[in-house]
Design a protein around this motif. Structure first.
Motif, PDB file in Angstrom:
ATOM      1  N   ALA A  18      30.125 -19.007 -29.678  1.00 50.94           N
ATOM      2  CA  ALA A  18      30.312 -20.301 -29.138  1.00 50.94           C
ATOM      3  C   ALA A  18      29.136 -21.166 -29.367  1.00 50.94           C
ATOM      4  CB  ALA A  18      30.676 -20.199 -27.639  1.00 50.94           C
ATOM      5  N   PHE A  19      28.075 -20.459 -29.272  1.00 55.33           N
ATOM      6  CA  PHE A  19      26.660 -21.267 -29.593  1.00 55.33           C
ATOM      7  C   PHE A  19      26.539 -21.594 -30.989  1.00 55.33           C
ATOM      8  CE2 PHE A  19      22.073 -21.157 -30.784  1.00 55.33           C
ATOM      9  CZ  PHE A  19      21.585 -22.172 -30.078  1.00 55.33           C
ATOM     10  N   VAL A  20      26.945 -20.714 -31.838  1.00 55.34           N
ATOM     11  CA  VAL A  20      26.956 -21.152 -33.270  1.00 55.34           C
ATOM     12  C   VAL A  20      27.932 -22.082 -33.653  1.00 55.34           C
ATOM     13  CG1 VAL A  20      27.396 -20.169 -35.647  1.00 55.34           C
ATOM     14  CG2 VAL A  20      26.005 -18.894 -33.931  1.00 55.34           C
ATOM     15  N   ALA A  21      28.927 -22.265 -33.026  1.00 59.96           N
ATOM     16  CA  ALA A  21      30.153 -23.109 -33.581  1.00 59.96           C
ATOM     17  C   ALA A  21      29.551 -24.449 -32.819  1.00 59.96           C
ATOM     18  CB  ALA A  21      31.378 -22.922 -32.577  1.00 59.96           C
ATOM     19  N   ALA A  22      28.982 -24.506 -31.518  1.00 59.12           N
ATOM     20  CA  ALA A  22      28.330 -25.895 -31.029  1.00 59.12           C
ATOM     21  C   ALA A  22      27.361 -26.338 -31.798  1.00 59.12           C
ATOM     22  CB  ALA A  22      27.970 -25.434 -29.603  1.00 59.12           C
ATOM     23  N   ALA A  23      26.437 -25.412 -32.637  1.00 53.45           N
ATOM     24  CA  ALA A  23      25.330 -25.912 -33.186  1.00 53.45           C
ATOM     25  C   ALA A  23      25.962 -26.452 -34.473  1.00 53.45           C
ATOM     26  CB  ALA A  23      24.413 -24.915 -33.481  1.00 53.45           C
ATOM     27  N   ALA A  24      26.778 -25.820 -35.245  1.00 55.47           N
ATOM     28  CA  ALA A  24      27.666 -26.229 -36.469  1.00 55.47           C
ATOM     29  C   ALA A  24      28.121 -27.642 -35.974  1.00 55.47           C
ATOM     30  CB  ALA A  24      28.232 -25.225 -36.816  1.00 55.47           C
ATOM     31  N   SER A  25      28.756 -27.825 -35.113  1.00 56.48           N
ATOM     32  CA  SER A  25      29.641 -28.813 -34.876  1.00 56.48           C
ATOM     33  C   SER A  25      28.651 -30.141 -34.598  1.00 56.48           C
ATOM     34  CB  SER A  25      30.817 -28.766 -33.966  1.00 56.48           C
ATOM     35  OG  SER A  25      30.054 -28.517 -32.614  1.00 56.48           O
ATOM     36  N   TRP A  26      27.610 -29.797 -33.922  1.00 55.71           N
ATOM     37  CA  TRP A  26      26.600 -30.809 -33.723  1.00 55.71           C
ATOM     38  C   TRP A  26      25.861 -31.365 -35.145  1.00 55.71           C
ATOM     39  CZ3 TRP A  26      20.906 -30.710 -33.846  1.00 55.71           C
ATOM     40  CH2 TRP A  26      20.239 -31.687 -33.345  1.00 55.71           C
ATOM     41  N   ILE A  27      25.823 -30.248 -36.227  1.00 49.38           N
ATOM     42  CA  ILE A  27      25.058 -30.570 -37.479  1.00 49.38           C
ATOM     43  C   ILE A  27      26.278 -31.363 -38.255  1.00 49.38           C
ATOM     44  CG2 ILE A  27      24.374 -29.710 -39.622  1.00 49.38           C
ATOM     45  CD1 ILE A  27      22.852 -27.468 -37.677  1.00 49.38           C
ATOM     46  N   TRP A  28      27.311 -30.887 -38.218  1.00 49.23           N
ATOM     47  CA  TRP A  28      28.487 -31.530 -39.059  1.00 49.23           C
ATOM     48  C   TRP A  28      29.447 -31.938 -38.415  1.00 49.23           C
ATOM     49  CZ3 TRP A  28      26.846 -26.230 -40.659  1.00 49.23           C
ATOM     50  CH2 TRP A  28      26.241 -26.375 -41.788  1.00 49.23           C
ATOM     51  N   PRO A  29      29.221 -33.076 -37.747  1.00 48.30           N
ATOM     52  CA  PRO A  29      30.455 -33.688 -36.719  1.00 48.30           C
ATOM     53  C   PRO A  29      31.760 -34.107 -37.336  1.00 48.30           C
ATOM     54  CG  PRO A  29      28.836 -35.280 -37.066  1.00 48.30           C
ATOM     55  CD  PRO A  29      28.282 -33.996 -37.746  1.00 48.30           C
ATOM     56  N   ALA A  31      33.237 -32.158 -39.327  1.00 48.35           N
ATOM     57  CA  ALA A  31      34.053 -30.838 -39.726  1.00 48.35           C
ATOM     58  C   ALA A  31      34.361 -30.091 -38.221  1.00 48.35           C
ATOM     59  CB  ALA A  31      33.318 -30.022 -40.577  1.00 48.35           C
ATOM     60  N   SER A  32      33.835 -30.928 -37.304  1.00 48.41           N
ATOM     61  CA  SER A  32      33.980 -30.201 -36.102  1.00 48.41           C
ATOM     62  C   SER A  32      35.301 -29.595 -35.451  1.00 48.41           C
ATOM     63  CB  SER A  32      33.548 -31.159 -34.962  1.00 48.41           C
ATOM     64  OG  SER A  32      33.595 -30.435 -33.663  1.00 48.41           O
ATOM     65  N   HIS A  33      36.259 -30.189 -35.785  1.00 45.51           N
ATOM     66  CA  HIS A  33      37.713 -29.534 -35.371  1.00 45.51           C
ATOM     67  C   HIS A  33      37.859 -28.253 -36.348  1.00 45.51           C
ATOM     68  CE1 HIS A  33      41.866 -29.558 -34.603  1.00 45.51           C
ATOM     69  NE2 HIS A  33      42.197 -29.323 -35.809  1.00 45.51           N
ATOM     70  N   TRP A  34      37.689 -28.289 -37.530  1.00 46.32           N
ATOM     71  CA  TRP A  34      37.708 -26.877 -38.221  1.00 46.32           C
ATOM     72  C   TRP A  34      36.948 -25.903 -37.725  1.00 46.32           C
ATOM     73  CZ3 TRP A  34      42.044 -26.150 -40.078  1.00 46.32           C
ATOM     74  CH2 TRP A  34      43.085 -27.447 -40.639  1.00 46.32           C
ATOM     75  N   ILE A  35      35.515 -26.247 -37.467  1.00 46.84           N
ATOM     76  CA  ILE A  35      34.479 -25.480 -37.055  1.00 46.84           C
ATOM     77  C   ILE A  35      35.073 -24.501 -35.880  1.00 46.84           C
ATOM     78  CG2 ILE A  35      32.166 -25.198 -36.127  1.00 46.84           C
ATOM     79  CD1 ILE A  35      31.280 -27.540 -38.019  1.00 46.84           C
ATOM     80  N   TRP A  36      35.564 -25.422 -35.044  1.00 52.96           N
ATOM     81  CA  TRP A  36      35.940 -24.766 -33.754  1.00 52.96           C
ATOM     82  C   TRP A  36      37.275 -23.905 -33.688  1.00 52.96           C
ATOM     83  CZ3 TRP A  36      33.173 -23.615 -29.563  1.00 52.96           C
ATOM     84  CH2 TRP A  36      32.233 -24.506 -29.492  1.00 52.96           C
ATOM     85  N   ILE A  37      38.046 -24.219 -34.724  1.00 56.07           N
ATOM     86  CA  ILE A  37      39.252 -23.397 -35.146  1.00 56.07           C
ATOM     87  C   ILE A  37      38.781 -22.192 -35.407  1.00 56.07           C
ATOM     88  CG2 ILE A  37      41.224 -23.016 -36.717  1.00 56.07           C
ATOM     89  CD1 ILE A  37      41.804 -26.127 -36.263  1.00 56.07           C
ATOM     90  N   VAL A  38      37.819 -21.968 -36.526  1.00 57.02           N
ATOM     91  CA  VAL A  38      37.227 -20.863 -37.135  1.00 57.02           C
ATOM     92  C   VAL A  38      36.507 -19.867 -35.823  1.00 57.02           C
ATOM     93  CG1 VAL A  38      35.385 -19.952 -38.675  1.00 57.02           C
ATOM     94  CG2 VAL A  38      37.052 -21.705 -39.277  1.00 57.02           C
ATOM     95  N   ALA A  39      35.807 -20.605 -35.065  1.00 58.07           N
ATOM     96  CA  ALA A  39      35.301 -19.899 -34.084  1.00 58.07           C
ATOM     97  C   ALA A  39      36.120 -19.495 -33.042  1.00 58.07           C
ATOM     98  CB  ALA A  39      34.369 -20.992 -33.197  1.00 58.07           C
ATOM     99  N   TYR A  40      37.221 -19.891 -32.819  1.00 57.77           N
ATOM    100  CA  TYR A  40      38.291 -19.401 -31.855  1.00 57.77           C
ATOM    101  C   TYR A  40      38.865 -18.244 -32.500  1.00 57.77           C
ATOM    102  CZ  TYR A  40      37.952 -23.463 -28.609  1.00 57.77           C
ATOM    103  OH  TYR A  40      37.572 -24.361 -27.620  1.00 57.77           O
TER     104      TYR A  40
END
Length: 61
Positions: A18-29, A31-40
């Protein structure tokens, strides 16, 4: 004791994902939707892997 250790390991893994996904979605807003799908998906795989290990250790394998 093994159950507590495996549960703690699972919790740490889920929080790290979750921390890595949050950091990645903050860096690449964008692509946030796809980042969280991959994280889940990664969290589900991690949880299933830990549960499989737990069941194997209980059955004596």
């Amino acid at each position: 004791m093994r159950f507590v250790r495996q549960s703690l390991h699972l919790l740490i893994g889920l929080l790290a994902t979750a921390f890595v996904a949050a950091a990645a979605s903050w860096i690449w807003p964008a692509a946030s939707h796809w980042i969280w799908i991959v994280a889940y998906v990664a969290m589900a795989v991690l949880a299933l892997r830990e549960l499989t290990k737990l069941m194997r250790s209980r059955s004596g394998e």
